[in-house]
Scaffold this motif. Structure first.
Motif, mmCIF file in Angstrom:
data_model
loop_
_atom_site.group_PDB
_atom_site.id
_atom_site.type_symbol
_atom_site.label_atom_id
_atom_site.label_comp_id
_atom_site.label_asym_id
_atom_site.label_seq_id
_atom_site.Cartn_x
_atom_site.Cartn_y
_atom_site.Cartn_z
ATOM 1 N N SER A 1 0.820 -1.207 0.000
ATOM 2 C CA SER A 1 0.000 0.000 0.000
ATOM 3 C C SER A 1 0.855 1.258 0.000
ATOM 4 O O SER A 1 0.619 2.191 -0.773
ATOM 5 C CB SER A 1 -0.941 0.002 1.210
ATOM 6 O OG SER A 1 -1.733 1.180 1.232
ATOM 7 N N CYS A 2 1.861 1.292 0.845
ATOM 8 C CA CYS A 2 2.748 2.465 0.898
ATOM 9 C C CYS A 2 3.443 2.672 -0.439
ATOM 10 O O CYS A 2 3.551 3.809 -0.925
ATOM 11 C CB CYS A 2 3.793 2.287 1.997
ATOM 12 S SG CYS A 2 3.146 2.291 3.674
ATOM 13 N N SER A 3 3.907 1.598 -1.051
ATOM 14 C CA SER A 3 4.584 1.701 -2.343
ATOM 15 C C SER A 3 3.635 2.219 -3.409
ATOM 16 O O SER A 3 4.009 3.033 -4.257
ATOM 17 C CB SER A 3 5.132 0.334 -2.762
ATOM 18 O OG SER A 3 6.195 -0.070 -1.938
ATOM 19 N N GLU A 4 2.406 1.728 -3.369
ATOM 20 C CA GLU A 4 1.404 2.145 -4.351
ATOM 21 C C GLU A 4 1.058 3.624 -4.177
ATOM 22 O O GLU A 4 0.938 4.368 -5.160
ATOM 23 C CB GLU A 4 0.157 1.273 -4.182
ATOM 24 C CG GLU A 4 -0.733 1.217 -5.404
ATOM 25 C CD GLU A 4 -1.844 0.182 -5.261
ATOM 26 O OE1 GLU A 4 -2.903 0.389 -5.882
ATOM 27 O OE2 GLU A 4 -1.657 -0.811 -4.517
ATOM 28 N N VAL A 5 0.923 4.043 -2.937
ATOM 29 C CA VAL A 5 0.636 5.457 -2.655
ATOM 30 C C VAL A 5 1.811 6.323 -3.115
ATOM 31 O O VAL A 5 1.620 7.381 -3.720
ATOM 32 C CB VAL A 5 0.364 5.665 -1.147
ATOM 33 C CG1 VAL A 5 0.322 7.151 -0.799
ATOM 34 C CG2 VAL A 5 -0.955 4.998 -0.757
ATOM 35 N N ASN A 6 3.016 5.873 -2.862
ATOM 36 C CA ASN A 6 4.194 6.628 -3.287
ATOM 37 C C ASN A 6 4.246 6.763 -4.797
ATOM 38 O O ASN A 6 4.489 7.857 -5.330
ATOM 39 C CB ASN A 6 5.463 5.925 -2.788
ATOM 40 C CG ASN A 6 6.728 6.580 -3.283
ATOM 41 O OD1 ASN A 6 6.974 7.754 -3.050
ATOM 42 N ND2 ASN A 6 7.553 5.821 -3.991
ATOM 43 N N ALA A 7 4.006 5.655 -5.515
ATOM 44 C CA ALA A 7 4.089 5.665 -6.974
ATOM 45 C C ALA A 7 2.960 6.462 -7.618
ATOM 46 O O ALA A 7 3.054 6.822 -8.793
ATOM 47 C CB ALA A 7 4.071 4.232 -7.497
ATOM 48 N N SER A 8 1.913 6.753 -6.850
ATOM 49 C CA SER A 8 0.800 7.560 -7.366
ATOM 50 C C SER A 8 0.926 9.015 -6.912
ATOM 51 O O SER A 8 -0.027 9.787 -7.002
ATOM 52 C CB SER A 8 -0.539 6.975 -6.899
ATOM 53 O OG SER A 8 -0.661 7.054 -5.483
ATOM 54 N N MET A 9 2.096 9.356 -6.404
ATOM 55 C CA MET A 9 2.388 10.715 -5.933
ATOM 56 C C MET A 9 1.582 11.087 -4.692
ATOM 57 O O MET A 9 1.279 12.256 -4.443
ATOM 58 C CB MET A 9 2.162 11.764 -7.033
ATOM 59 C CG MET A 9 3.014 11.575 -8.256
ATOM 60 S SD MET A 9 4.800 11.748 -7.915
ATOM 61 C CE MET A 9 5.336 10.022 -7.986
ATOM 62 N N GLY A 10 1.231 10.080 -3.884
ATOM 63 C CA GLY A 10 0.523 10.334 -2.640
ATOM 64 C C GLY A 10 1.494 10.674 -1.527
ATOM 65 O O GLY A 10 2.717 10.700 -1.721
#
Length: 288
Positions: free
Chosen positions: A98-107
């Protein structure tokens, strides 16, 4: 300021304080900020970590190239049923994803120690806190303990993939998380550092080979596996496994190994899985 783990442990022994207390006092001296404010700031960062660890569990994020869209939800859904390694481990993997996905989506994430490795420490902190009913106060102390470990790597080695490969990012994050997990489980400071060493030894030499140069693939998978590695290393230390190589020497070895890695394996996307036919095809598809 403690220079290394040996110096840190000496200060702990002389003062009768834990690693997190020495690290907190050091931060107060360096910044001139009060104890209460520093703990408050750590609490703010903890909430950012937990928010990013939960955000993509049920809500797919849109990332550049779509390489890891929905990976957290996929793992989380799987963790709710019959699994090979158990629900707990799979849940921790989903938090890291989840953290990686949020990071890659500019979150919004908290680099710990880097953006590319941002999921490992939050996943372990949240997973252990929930499963073992650890208080928020003790979890913040664990986070500060992890920061002390990270500071040792920063001072004596590197936390940059471009400098030392992924062992310097996901490896260091796993090392930090292992120490935090041991603290949360009631282990002493020696075991915290033993766990930190085990975690790094387990992934020493890990290369940095981002497909298409994006912090997505295989970064997300290494965040998930890095979180699991941290829990394994913590259990090794808590079980009483002997750490034959002192933590400072592990850090030194990691740094030397990182310098031995060729440029192709240090975040240039010119080696590893980034250079495979499919990796190159993804690069062309995304960037032309």
């Amino acid at each position: 300021m403690y220079k290394n783990a040996q110096d840190l442990m000496r200060q702990c022994a002389e003062s009768g304080k834990r690693i997190w207390e020495i690290a907190l006092e050091n931060e107060m001296k360096l910044t001139g900020v009060s104890r209460e404010k520093i703990i408050e700031n750590f609490g703010v960062r903890l909430e950012i970590m937990f928010s990013s660890a939960r955000k993509a569990l049920k809500e797919k994020q849109r990332t550049k190239g779509g390489l890891i869209d929905g990976v957290a939800a996929t793992q989380y859904s799987y963790s709710q049923g019959e699994t090979l390694r158990g629900n707990y481990i799979n849940y921790i993997m989903s938090l890291a994803y989840s953290c990686s996905e949020v990071n890659a989506s500019m979150g919004k994430i908290c680099a710990s120690p880097t953006a590319g490795s941002c999921g490992i420490l939050p996943a372990v902190l949240l997973g252990v806190m929930e499963s073992k009913n650890v208080s928020r106060e003790k979890t913040i102390e664990a986070l500060i303990t992890a920061s002390a470990v990270g500071a040792i790597y920063t001072k004596n080695a590197t936390v940059a993939g471009a400098d030392g490969g992924c062992q310097a990012e996901c490896g260091v994050a796993s090392s930090m998380a292992a120490a935090a997990a041991v603290y949360m489980m009631g282990g002493d400071d020696e075991k915290c550092l033993d766990a930190a060493g085990f975690a790094m030894i387990n992934v020493m030499g890990l290369v940095c080979d981002p497909v298409a140069g994006l912090v997505a693939l295989p970064c997300a998978q290494r965040n998930a596996s890095g979180a699991v590695n941290a829990t394994i290393a913590a259990d090794m230390a808590l079980a009483g496994q002997i750490a034959h190589i002192p933590f400072d020497q592990v850090v030194d070895a990691m740094f030397k190994v990182g310098k031995m890695l060729p440029p192709q394996l240090r975040e240039t996307a010119k080696g590893g899985i980034a250079s495979t036919p499919v990796g190159k095809a993804i690069m062309k598809e995304i960037f032309g």
